[in-house]
Motif scaffolding. Structure first.
Motif, mmCIF file in Angstrom:
data_model
loop_
_atom_site.group_PDB
_atom_site.id
_atom_site.type_symbol
_atom_site.label_atom_id
_atom_site.label_comp_id
_atom_site.label_asym_id
_atom_site.label_seq_id
_atom_site.Cartn_x
_atom_site.Cartn_y
_atom_site.Cartn_z
ATOM 1 N N GLU A 4 0.817 -1.214 0.000
ATOM 2 C CA GLU A 4 0.000 0.000 0.000
ATOM 3 C C GLU A 4 0.851 1.264 0.000
ATOM 4 O O GLU A 4 0.412 2.315 -0.417
ATOM 5 N N SER A 6 3.895 1.508 -1.519
ATOM 6 C CA SER A 6 4.873 1.549 -2.614
ATOM 7 C C SER A 6 4.693 2.823 -3.428
ATOM 8 O O SER A 6 3.596 3.351 -3.591
ATOM 9 N N GLY A 7 5.808 3.343 -3.903
ATOM 10 C CA GLY A 7 5.788 4.563 -4.685
ATOM 11 C C GLY A 7 5.970 5.821 -3.855
ATOM 12 O O GLY A 7 6.039 6.916 -4.393
ATOM 13 N N PHE A 8 6.069 5.688 -2.547
ATOM 14 C CA PHE A 8 6.272 6.843 -1.672
ATOM 15 C C PHE A 8 7.679 6.804 -1.096
ATOM 16 O O PHE A 8 8.218 5.739 -0.801
ATOM 17 N N ASP A 9 8.267 7.973 -0.950
ATOM 18 C CA ASP A 9 9.599 8.062 -0.354
ATOM 19 C C ASP A 9 9.539 8.200 1.161
ATOM 20 O O ASP A 9 10.505 7.896 1.850
#
Length: 178
Positions: A4, A6-9
Motif C-alpha cells: 500500500e 509503494s511509490g512513496f519516499d
C-alpha cells in the motif's frame, strides 16, 4: 501494508500534541481538577449524545488555569454549564502576554469569563485555590517579562479547576515503532 505504501519516499505520522500537562501544586490530584483536553472531549461527546457529563455539576465557581486557545475554549464551555456562576481564568502574566489568539480572548471576555492576571496557582485545598500574586520582572529567553512572586497570595473559590497549561506530544506510538 508495504504494498500500500509503494511509490512513496516517506510517510508522515502527524498525531498532534494532545498529551496535556498536569498542574503540579498540592491538591492538584483532587477529582475536581480536570485536564482541559479531556474536559473538552467529554463535553463534546455529551453534546453530540445529548447527555450530561460529570462536569455538568461543576459547581458555581470554575477556575481555568492557562491562557492559550485551549484555555479560552474550556472557559467558554464552562460558562455555558447549568449552575456555573463564575468562570475565572488564572494566568501568571498579563492579558497582553496571553498566547491565545486575540479573537479567542475577545470571545471569552464577551461570554463573561473573568481574567485573573498576574496570579500563579500555589495550592488547592477543598474548593479554594490559593495563588501567588506575581509581578513582571526581566524579559526571559522568549522576550516576555518573567513573572516573579511578590510574596502575597490570594484565594479564589474553585469548585472545579480545569488545567490548560499546555499540551505535549505522546511519543508512545513512535517509541513502540522503534
Amino acid at each position: 501494508a508495504a504494498a500500500e505504501l509503494s511509490g512513496f519516499d516517506a510517510v508522515v505520522l502527524a498525531t498532534g500534541a494532545a498529551a496535556a500537562r498536569r498542574l503540579s501544586v498540592p491538591g492538584a490530584e483532587s477529582p475536581d481538577v480536570h485536564l482541559a483536553v479531556d474536559y473538552l472531549g467529554a463535553q463534546t461527546k455529551a453534546f453530540l449524545d445529548g447527555t450530561e457529563t460529570p462536569l455538568s455539576a461543576a459547581g458555581k465557581d470554575v477556575v481555568v488555569i492557562g491562557a492559550g486557545n485551549t484555555a479560552m475554549d474550556a472557559a467558554r464551555v464552562a460558562k455555558r454549564l447549568t449552575g456555573v456562576k463564575n468562570v475565572r481564568l488564572v494566568y501568571r502574566r498579563t492579558k497582553k502576554q496571553m498566547p491565545a489568539d486575540e479573537e479567542e480572548l475577545d470571545l471569552a471576555l464577551a461570554d463573561g469569563v473573568e481574567f485573573c492576571e498576574l496570579l500563579a496557582p500555589k495550592a488547592l485545598n477543598g474548593a479554594v485555590l490559593t495563588c501567588d500574586v506575581m509581578e513582571l520582572g526581566e524579559p526571559d529567553a522568549s522576550g516576555r517579562r518573567s513573572p516573579v512572586a511578590t510574596g502575597e497570595t490570594v484565594e479564589l473559590p474553585a469548585t472545579t479547576v480545569i488545567c490548560a497549561v499546555g499540551e505535549g506530544i505522546d511519543a508512545s506510538l513512535y517509541d513502540a515503532a522503534g
